[in-house]
Structure formats: structure tokens, C-alpha cells
Design a protein around this motif. Structure first.
Motif, PDB file in Angstrom:
ATOM      1  N   ALA A  24      19.706 -26.216  -5.962  1.00  0.00           N
ATOM      2  CA  ALA A  24      20.744 -27.005  -6.620  1.00  0.00           C
ATOM      3  C   ALA A  24      20.775 -26.730  -8.120  1.00  0.00           C
ATOM      4  CB  ALA A  24      20.492 -28.483  -6.382  1.00  0.00           C
ATOM      5  N   VAL A  80      21.214 -24.361 -10.942  1.00  0.00           N
ATOM      6  CA  VAL A  80      21.764 -23.025 -11.138  1.00  0.00           C
ATOM      7  C   VAL A  80      21.329 -22.479 -12.497  1.00  0.00           C
ATOM      8  CG1 VAL A  80      23.921 -21.719 -11.322  1.00  0.00           C
ATOM      9  CG2 VAL A  80      23.702 -23.573  -9.656  1.00  0.00           C
ATOM     10  N   GLU A 135      18.923 -33.235 -23.942  1.00  0.00           N
ATOM     11  CA  GLU A 135      20.154 -33.900 -24.341  1.00  0.00           C
ATOM     12  C   GLU A 135      20.913 -34.376 -23.111  1.00  0.00           C
ATOM     13  OE1 GLU A 135      22.603 -31.382 -26.736  1.00  0.00           O
ATOM     14  OE2 GLU A 135      21.040 -31.105 -28.250  1.00  0.00           O
ATOM     15  N   GLY A 190      23.406 -34.555 -20.237  1.00  0.00           N
ATOM     16  CA  GLY A 190      24.135 -33.549 -19.460  1.00  0.00           C
ATOM     17  C   GLY A 190      23.372 -32.252 -19.265  1.00  0.00           C
ATOM     18  N   THR A 191      22.115 -32.217 -19.613  1.00  0.00           N
ATOM     19  CA  THR A 191      21.361 -30.958 -19.455  1.00  0.00           C
ATOM     20  C   THR A 191      20.785 -30.804 -18.050  1.00  0.00           C
ATOM     21  OG1 THR A 191      19.501 -32.109 -20.498  1.00  0.00           O
ATOM     22  CG2 THR A 191      20.715 -30.551 -21.872  1.00  0.00           C
ATOM     23  N   GLY A 192      20.878 -31.847 -17.247  1.00  0.00           N
ATOM     24  CA  GLY A 192      20.398 -31.730 -15.868  1.00  0.00           C
ATOM     25  C   GLY A 192      19.084 -32.447 -15.609  1.00  0.00           C
ATOM     26  N   LEU A 218      19.014 -33.991 -12.198  1.00  0.00           N
ATOM     27  CA  LEU A 218      18.947 -32.915 -11.203  1.00  0.00           C
ATOM     28  C   LEU A 218      17.489 -32.467 -11.009  1.00  0.00           C
ATOM     29  CD1 LEU A 218      21.213 -31.356  -9.735  1.00  0.00           C
ATOM     30  CD2 LEU A 218      20.982 -29.589 -11.472  1.00  0.00           C
ATOM     31  N   GLU A 268      16.765 -42.814 -18.690  1.00  0.00           N
ATOM     32  CA  GLU A 268      16.907 -43.412 -20.017  1.00  0.00           C
ATOM     33  C   GLU A 268      15.717 -44.336 -20.315  1.00  0.00           C
ATOM     34  OE1 GLU A 268      19.510 -42.775 -22.005  1.00  0.00           O
ATOM     35  OE2 GLU A 268      20.960 -41.868 -20.637  1.00  0.00           O
ATOM     36  N   ARG A 322      32.473 -24.751  -6.409  1.00  0.00           N
ATOM     37  CA  ARG A 322      32.286 -26.109  -5.908  1.00  0.00           C
ATOM     38  C   ARG A 322      33.577 -26.919  -6.000  1.00  0.00           C
ATOM     39  NH1 ARG A 322      27.365 -29.738  -7.846  1.00  0.00           N
ATOM     40  NH2 ARG A 322      28.859 -30.470  -9.375  1.00  0.00           N
ATOM     41  N   ALA A 356      25.278 -43.208 -17.913  1.00  0.00           N
ATOM     42  CA  ALA A 356      24.137 -43.568 -18.754  1.00  0.00           C
ATOM     43  C   ALA A 356      24.486 -43.427 -20.231  1.00  0.00           C
ATOM     44  CB  ALA A 356      22.956 -42.684 -18.410  1.00  0.00           C
TER      45      ALA A 356
END
Ligand SMILES: Nc1ncnc2c1ncn2[C@@H]1O[C@H](COP(=O)(O)OP(=O)(O)OP(=O)(O)O)[C@@H](O)[C@H]1O
Ligand SMILES: [Mg+2]
Length: 588
Positions: free
Chosen positions: A259, A261, A289, A291-293, A296, A360, A448, A548
Motif C-alpha cells: 500500500a 508507494v 508533516e 499528509g506524508t503517510g 498508512l 496527533e 486508483r 486531523a
């Protein structure tokens, strides 16, 4: 002296009765003393004619490289030259045995098997001595007195000359006459010997050619065999290379982080750390930061590890006020506080056998931090209002975009807790620092999005990709995901051009670092909330940020709903009906 004479005169010289006996080996040596050399010498014209015929025979012999042809020609020519009654070409076999290669009689008919009778001993004598053997009447020749075959066959005139090649004697030309004596003239011996030498050369050449042909055929077969082998080996090498690649990939990372990439150095380092920690129970802190994953990666830790069949329970610590967060995490009993109309299992208990993900974490109020620390130390929890402790068993993974160590220095985060949660830290670099992953990520999101829309994936043009590469990506991978999804929806369906890439002007070509809060950010967030009737999830989506981040900004900017309960309970259990059975609360 004789050698200095012209050939015709040499002949006359030696045919003189007084000199004949003194003639050197060449033609006479094998002739027994006292035995006449045979027929009288031929007149010069006859001899010249014979020489001419001989030359013609040489030419004929040289015209072929076929052994069978050469043997047939040799036989015919020898009979013709000597006027013999029968002729045999005898070739020596590898074991030294003589084999009749051709046999003819005077009528050039092949001699039948029953007539294959010749004097072995005479032929062998010629071969051994490498000189001609001539007898005018074998019956009277003392050399053959003991040879029964000579008498049995009633041989009379016999001549045998060796076929001498530079590699040794190949065999013999054998000619005879069973009915007449003194059949062969001494000249015949010379001629026949010269002729036999020529036959030897022709045979040798033919054998070489034959050998060459056979080897060519063998080589060709060998070449084909090797070619076949190589083809098989090439296929095998291809297969092995593929296998090696697959195994290498498998070895490179023990788990499939499919998942996630990107294969740039930064992510490789992340995978390497993941490999080392997934199947240990240690607490992992994922930083990076927005949105960096981070989430995930947290999920990857859970789903690649031994607890994957257990629950993954996540909660966003920035989304709830302290009391609510506490009750979400640790649970409460009925009547513990106003509104607690039934028991509620906390996430730390619900995560039993699985993973507890605290997103968080840097926003967790200090009083909750204290309680969490206790739970971690004692591995048990006492729900709010309960006197009884419940055992807990979860793996802890936390995420934050704050510098937690700096926060401890500021007194906003407990140091003792920090060392408990950050046993291992995984730092996710911002997308702008790992642009090498951008093309792969972009393609992944194109595919996707197209799949979600039920369309074939459009081609991502070079110009579009170039434009993406120039952007600063303050919102990191999430921002890229949103931009690509929008482009897939808005493009002509076949190709995403650079115009389909919608990047905010102010941020384009953007500077480094996280986005600065714009002065009107507060107004923008308020407007988004108003527009969605204070549905925070929807408002966050509209603003292009994670729930978040959105909550965090609300807190920072001090935005609160004027009155009434929050439109959404921002935990993993938010989709659950408020009255649902808390024990069934499970994450993914
Ligand atoms: N390496 C990656 N490969 C594929 N998708 C990724 C990758 N990194 C991030 N994403 C996607 O980007 C989005 C944001 O990721 P995620 O929610 O994990 O980020 P985050 O660091 O937790 O962000 P935030 O701090 O805002 O919560 C998700 O949709 C996630 O699937
Ligand atoms: Mg997150």
C-alpha cells in the motif's frame, strides 16, 4: 650417366641385355635375379602413346574428389595401362588388413565374389617394401614357392605396386594374368608406379575432402545442438533472473508494504526500519508533516505484524476535549458522569490482541498523558468510575507532526511518556524532499481514481508530470492524491494534460517548508464549517485537508462551534451509532 639421358634414351639404355641386370632398384629391385623382366621393351611410339594415356588418366583422377569414382577410374586405367587380365585395388584397413576396394577383369566387369582371389602375399610384399613386385611366372618364381595360394590360383604374371601417399602406404594396385606368363613389360612397372602415386594423392585428397565434409556435418549438428542448448539456457537464465528478482524483492523487505508507494532512498530506509520492528512488540512513533503517510505506515506496522488478525483501533487525540478523549480511550462505567447511561469499553481494552493507534499524539492533553503513561506502565486500565482494573494487551503506534522532544522541553509533553512511546521513531520526509517518488505516486493515484470512477486510466502526460514536479507540495502526498483525483475527473478521459493539473497559484513553485497559515485562514475555515452546517468531516474535505489537520487548525485558531454537540465524533468509531454496543467497536 643413365639419369642424364633423355627419358626415351634412358629406356633404350636399360633395355640393352648387358645393362638390364645392373639396373637399380626403381623397377628392377623386386624382380628376382635371373627372372626376365617380362615382355620386351616397347617401341618409343607405343611408350609415348602410353605416357599420353597416363597424363589423360592423371587429369581424370584429379577431376574427382569422390573416393568411389577415383577407385573405379584407377582400376580401369591400371588394367588399360598394363593390359592385365584382372585388377584389384587393395586398401589397407586401420588394423592393417587388406580390403578389396575394387576388382575388375579385363572386360571391365566387376569380379564376382567367387573370383576375389589374389595373392595376398604378393600384395603385402609390395606394401611392406614400398616397392613394386613383379613376377613373370609366379609358378616358377622361387620367392613364391612356398605360397600355396599362388599355386592354387595358378597365377602366372603378377604385378603389385604400392599406393604410396605422404602419410604412408594406403594399399596396392594388383594386376595379374592367370593364363600367360611374362605379361608385363618393365615399362609397365614404372608407369604403374607413377600412376599409383597419383592415385594415392587423389585418394588422399578425396579422403581429406570426405573428412572435411563429415566434420562439417558433425560441426553443423554440434552447432545446432549448442544453439538449442543455448536457447534453453537463455530461457533458463531469464527464468532464474526473474526468480532472483522476485526473491530479491521479497528479501529486500520481509513484508509486503504494497500500500505504500515509492521506492526512493527515503522510503527504503523506512521499509528497512519497518522490517526490523513489525514483529516486535515495541512502541513506534511515526513523525512527519501532514499528509506524508503516517497513518498508512501505522497500518502497515499492524497489518504486516503478528497482530494483524487482531483489531486496529485508532483515535485522533486532537479531535476531542480531554474528558471525552479520556473516556474514549479508557472507557467508563454507567453513571460515571452525566450522560454516561451505560458502560463503555475504552479503546485500550478494545485493542486487545491488536494495535492501538494514537494519531496527533502531540495534541494529547497532559492529564490524559498521565493516565496513558500509567496504563503503559501497569498494562492495565481502570475505566472512569470503575474500581476494577482490566488487563490490556495492545501494541502502541503513535503519530505526530510535532517535534515531541521540543514539546517536552516546553512542558507540553511528558518526557517519561515520550520515552515510552518513541522506542522506535520512523520519520517520513515531506514529499518535496523525495520527489523521486512523485511519478510513481502520481501514476498510482491516476490508476486508483480511474478504478474508482470505473473508467480506463488516462495517460499522465509528460507536461503534467513536469508541472507536478515543480510544485512545493505543502500538503504532501494527500495533496498530490487530491490534485490527481481531480485531474482524472476533469481530463478528456484519455490523457491528463498540464492544464488538467489544478495547482493553487499561491503555492505553485512553492517555497520549502510547511504552508504558512494565511491571514484569512480562520475566515476560510469558518466559512467551510458554516457551509456544511458544521459538518467538520465535510468541511475538512472541502478545504482539501485531513480531518486531523482540520481539527488541529480549529484548535489553533480557537474556532469552536457556537453551541450544541460536535457534528461528528472524530474517532475511528464515529460511524457507529451512539447507542451501539461498545464492545463491538473495531477499527479496520
Ligand atoms: N507512500 C504512499 N503511498 C501511497 N499513498 C500514500 C503514501 N503516502 C501517503 N499516501 C496517501 O496519502 C494520504 C495521506 O496519508 P496519511 O493519512 O497516512 O497521512 P498522515 O501523515 O497521517 O497525514 P495527517 O498528518 O494529515 O494525518 C492517504 O490517502 C494515503 O493513502
Ligand atoms: Mg494522519
Amino acid at each position: 650417366m643413365a639419369r642424364s639421358l633423355p627419358e626415351a634414351l634412358q629406356h633404350a639404355f636399360w633395355t640393352h641385355p648387358r645393362r638390364r641386370a645392373a639396373r637399380p632398384a626403381q623397377a628392377n629391385a623386386a624382380t628376382p635375379p635371373g627372372a626376365a623382366a617380362g615382355r620386351e621393351a616397347q617401341p618409343a611410339t607405343e611408350r609415348a602413346a602410353k605416357l599420353e594415356r597416363l597424363l589423360a588418366m592423371f587429369r581424370k583422377l584429379n577431376s574427382s574428389v569422390e573416393i568411389a569414382d577415383i577407385l573405379a577410374m584407377a582400376m580401369d586405367a591400371a588394367i588399360d595401362l598394363t593390359a592385365a587380365e584382372r585388377g584389384f585395388v587393395l586398401l589397407e584397413q586401420t588394423g592393417g588388413e587388406l580390403r578389396v576396394a575394387v576388382a575388375r577383369n579385363v572386360d571391365r566387369e566387376k569380379v564376382g565374389r567367387s573370383h576375389l582371389k589374389f595373392s595376398y602375399s604378393i600384395a603385402e610384399r609390395a606394401i611392406a617394401a614400398q616397392e613394386p613386385v613383379v613376377t613373370v611366372d609366379a609358378q616358377d618364381d622361387p620367392r613364391f614357392r612356398e605360397h600355396a595360394s599362388v599355386h592354387a590360383m595358378r597365377l602366372r604374371s603378377v604385378i603389385a605396386v604400392p599406393i604410396r601417399s605422404p602419410d604412408g602406404v594406403l594399399g596396392a594396385l594388383y594386376l595379374d594374368n592367370r593364363f600367360r606368363r611374362a605379361r608385363f613389360a618393365p615399362d609397365d612397372v614404372d608407369l604403374l608406379l607413377a600412376f599409383a602415386d597419383q592415385v594415392a594423392l587423389a585418394l588422399r585428397n578425396a579422403r581429406l575432402v570426405d573428412d572435411l565434409r563429415r566434420r562439417t556435418v558433425e560441426l553443423e549438428a554440434e552447432r545446432r545442438r549448442v544453439e538449442e542448448l543455448l536457447r534453453g539456457q537463455a530461457a533458463e537464465i531469464d527464468r532464474l533472473q526473474e526468480e532472483v528478482l522476485v526473491r530479491q524483492q521479497a528479501l529486500e523487505h520481509r513484508y509486503d508494504y504494497g500500500a505504500i508507494v515509492g521506492r526512493g532512498p527515503a522510503l527504503r530506509a523506512v521499509f528497512a526500519t519497518l522490517d526490523r520492528v513489525v514483529d516486535t512488540p515495541v512502541s513506534v512513533l511515526v513523525t512527519g508533516e501532514s499528509g506524508t503517510g503516517k497513518e498508512l505506515v501505522a497500518r502497515a506496522i499492524h497489518f504486516a505484524g503478528p497482530r494483524k488478525s487482531g483489531p486496529f483501533m485508532g483515535i485522533n487525540c486532537a479531535a476531542l476535549p480531554a474528558s471525552l478523549l479520556e473516556s474514549e480511550l479508557f472507557g467508563h462505567v454507567r453513571g460515571a458522569f452525566t450522560g454516561a447511561d451505560r458502560d463503555r469499553t475504552g479503546l485500550v481494552v478494545a485493542a486487545r490482541g491488536g494495535t492501538l493507534f494514537l494519531d496527533e499524539l502531540g495534541e494529547m492533553p497532559l492529564e490524559v498523558q498521565a493516565k496513558l503513561l500509567r496504563v503503559l506502565q501497569e498494562r492495565e486500565v481502570r475505566p472512569v468510575g470503575s474500581a476494577e482494573a482490566v488487563r490490556v494487551d495492545f501494541r502502541l503506534v503513535c503519530a505526530t507532526n510535532r517535534d515531541l522532544l521540543a514539546e517536552t522541553a516546553r512542558g507540553r509533553f511528558r518526557e517519561d511518556l515520550y520515552y515510552r512511546v518513541a522506542v522506535v521513531q520512523i520519520r517520513l520526509p515531506p514529499l518535496r524532499d523525495r520527489l523521486e517518488d512523485l511519478p510513481e505516486l502520481a501514476l498510482h493515484f491516476v490508476r486508483r481514481a480511474a478504478e474508482q470512477l470505473g473508467r480506463p486510466a488516462p495517460q499522465l502526460s509528460r507536461e503534467a508530470l513536469r508541472r507536478l514536479g515543480q510544485h512545493g507540495w505543502p500538503g504532501n502526498v494527500r495533496e498530490l492524491e487530491n490534485v490527481i483525483t481531480k485531474a482524472v475527473v476533469l481530463c478528456d478521459g484519455r490523457r491528463i494534460g498540464s492544464d488538467d493539473v489544478d495547482l493553487p497559484r499561491a503555492r505553485e513553485g512553492g517555497g520549502r517548508g510547511a504552508p504558512r497559515a494565511l491571514p484569512d485562514e480562520r475566515a476560510a475555515l469558518l466559512a467551510a464549517l458554516e457551509r456544511t452546517g458544521w459538518n467538520a468531516l465535510q468541511a475538512a474535505r472541502d478545504a482539501g485537508m485531513s480531518r486531523a489537520t482540520f481539527y488541529r487548525k480549529l484548535r489553533r485558531l480557537g474556532i469552536q462551534r457556537p453551541a450544541g454537540p460536535p457534528a461528528e465524533r472524530p474517532t475511528e468509531r464515529s460511524a457507529e451509532p451512539p447507542s451501539g454496543d461498545p464492545t463491538s467497536a473495531r477499527g479496520d
